[in-house]
Design an enzyme around this catalytic site. Sequence first.
Site, short mmCIF file in Angstrom:
data_model
loop_
_atom_site.label_atom_id
_atom_site.label_comp_id
_atom_site.label_asym_id
_atom_site.label_seq_id
_atom_site.Cartn_x
_atom_site.Cartn_y
_atom_site.Cartn_z
N GLY A 1 62.47 38.20 36.06
CA GLY A 1 62.41 39.20 34.78
C GLY A 1 62.40 37.47 33.98
O GLY A 1 63.67 37.82 33.22
N SER A 2 62.39 36.13 33.98
CA SER A 2 63.11 35.50 33.63
C SER A 2 61.63 34.48 32.57
O SER A 2 62.05 34.39 31.47
CB SER A 2 62.65 33.37 34.58
OG SER A 2 61.34 32.98 35.44
N ASN A 3 61.04 35.04 32.75
CA ASN A 3 60.44 35.61 31.78
C ASN A 3 60.81 36.08 30.74
O ASN A 3 60.13 35.94 28.98
CB ASN A 3 58.43 35.98 31.60
CG ASN A 3 57.57 33.99 32.44
OD1 ASN A 3 57.59 33.82 31.36
ND2 ASN A 3 57.54 34.10 33.71
N LYS B 1 46.48 57.67 37.71
CA LYS B 1 47.22 56.02 37.04
C LYS B 1 47.32 57.01 35.56
O LYS B 1 47.93 56.82 34.75
CB LYS B 1 46.00 55.20 37.26
CG LYS B 1 46.47 54.21 36.34
CD LYS B 1 45.29 53.09 37.03
CE LYS B 1 46.02 51.76 36.04
NZ LYS B 1 46.28 50.26 37.08
N ARG C 1 50.90 45.08 38.01
CA ARG C 1 49.77 46.18 38.21
C ARG C 1 48.88 46.02 36.89
O ARG C 1 48.35 45.14 36.22
CB ARG C 1 51.02 47.22 38.16
CG ARG C 1 50.60 48.64 38.22
CD ARG C 1 51.40 49.68 38.41
NE ARG C 1 52.92 49.47 38.98
CZ ARG C 1 52.58 49.98 40.34
NH1 ARG C 1 51.53 50.38 40.63
NH2 ARG C 1 53.54 49.92 41.05
N ASN D 1 49.24 38.91 28.62
CA ASN D 1 49.07 39.05 29.90
C ASN D 1 49.83 37.08 30.56
O ASN D 1 49.35 36.28 29.30
CB ASN D 1 48.82 39.15 30.93
CG ASN D 1 49.65 38.93 32.84
OD1 ASN D 1 50.88 39.68 32.34
ND2 ASN D 1 48.50 38.98 33.46
N HIS E 1 50.35 34.43 33.89
CA HIS E 1 49.74 33.71 34.71
C HIS E 1 49.61 32.38 35.00
O HIS E 1 49.50 31.69 34.42
CB HIS E 1 48.07 34.85 34.71
CG HIS E 1 47.64 34.30 36.23
ND1 HIS E 1 47.73 35.42 36.98
CD2 HIS E 1 46.97 33.43 36.78
CE1 HIS E 1 47.43 35.33 38.11
NE2 HIS E 1 46.96 34.17 38.72
C1 GAR Z 1 55.67 34.48 36.25
O1 GAR Z 1 55.09 33.15 36.92
C2 GAR Z 1 54.16 35.14 35.64
O2 GAR Z 1 53.25 34.25 35.82
C3 GAR Z 1 53.98 35.67 37.08
O3 GAR Z 1 54.92 36.22 37.80
C4 GAR Z 1 56.07 35.39 37.17
C5 GAR Z 1 57.28 36.94 36.91
O4 GAR Z 1 58.38 35.92 37.39
N1 GAR Z 1 52.35 36.78 36.83
C6 GAR Z 1 51.69 37.06 37.46
O5 GAR Z 1 51.95 36.47 38.71
C7 GAR Z 1 50.34 37.67 36.82
N2 GAR Z 1 49.60 38.13 38.05
P1 GAR Z 1 59.26 36.33 36.22
O6 GAR Z 1 59.86 37.76 36.74
O7 GAR Z 1 60.56 35.43 36.48
O8 GAR Z 1 59.03 36.36 34.94
#
Ligand code: GAR
Length: 198
Positions: free
Chosen positions: A12-14, A65, A91, A107, A109
């Site tokens: 969850g850092s984002n 789903k 997901r 999203n 990525h």
């Molecule tokens: C992030 O780097 C995001 O870009 C990636 O998961 C990480 C989550 O980090 N997302 C994917 O790979 C989606 N395909 P976080 O939980 O620390 O935010």
Amino acid sequence: MKKIAVFASGNGSNFQALVEAEKTGVLGAKISLLICDQPEAYVLKRASAERIPFLCVSPKCYSSKVAYEQALLEQLNRENIDFILLAGYMRLIGATLLQAYPRRIINIHPSLLPAFPGKDAVDQAVNAGVKVTGLTVHYVDEGMDTGQIIAQRAVEIETGDTRESIQKRIQLAEHQVYPAVVQQLLHDCINLNLEGSK
Ligand code: GAR
């Protein structure tokens, strides 16, 4: 003010970066709900500490789903959510949510799409031996990281870099780029040419 739900599955850092951007007024929107599909995810602790309403819903508890996403949709409707931001939500989003939120699910990525979609994008970049990778913010469609690209930032891979050091640099960039791009999108400052887009 627009209301946002963040979907996350892990650290969850984002999510935290978006919350900080809301606090400082940079986001210009309210994070009203966190939806998580993993009961052990650290992001739930972050939401609790920030007093942001959260919901941990496992798809395993639903027959399909469609049923799972309908349950989420009820909560989103209850909170009058305008936009959904995926932040490490591992997901695929299905037709139920896509139809309810057309071009309103975004999203982030950790690669320069269309390179290295799906899981383990940083590992994929390391294994491919590329010298530049980065991050992409994109609209969500039914595919795996295939929606229209909104913004990208490159991150160089340097001699001596490890998977961890690259991931750290990408995430630092994500924490700057995601809130800024969301702010621009919500306030119609990004004008994407929709002609011919998916
Ligand atoms: C992030 O780097 C995001 O870009 C990636 O998961 C990480 C989550 O980090 N997302 C994917 O790979 C989606 N395909 P976080 O939980 O620390 O935010």
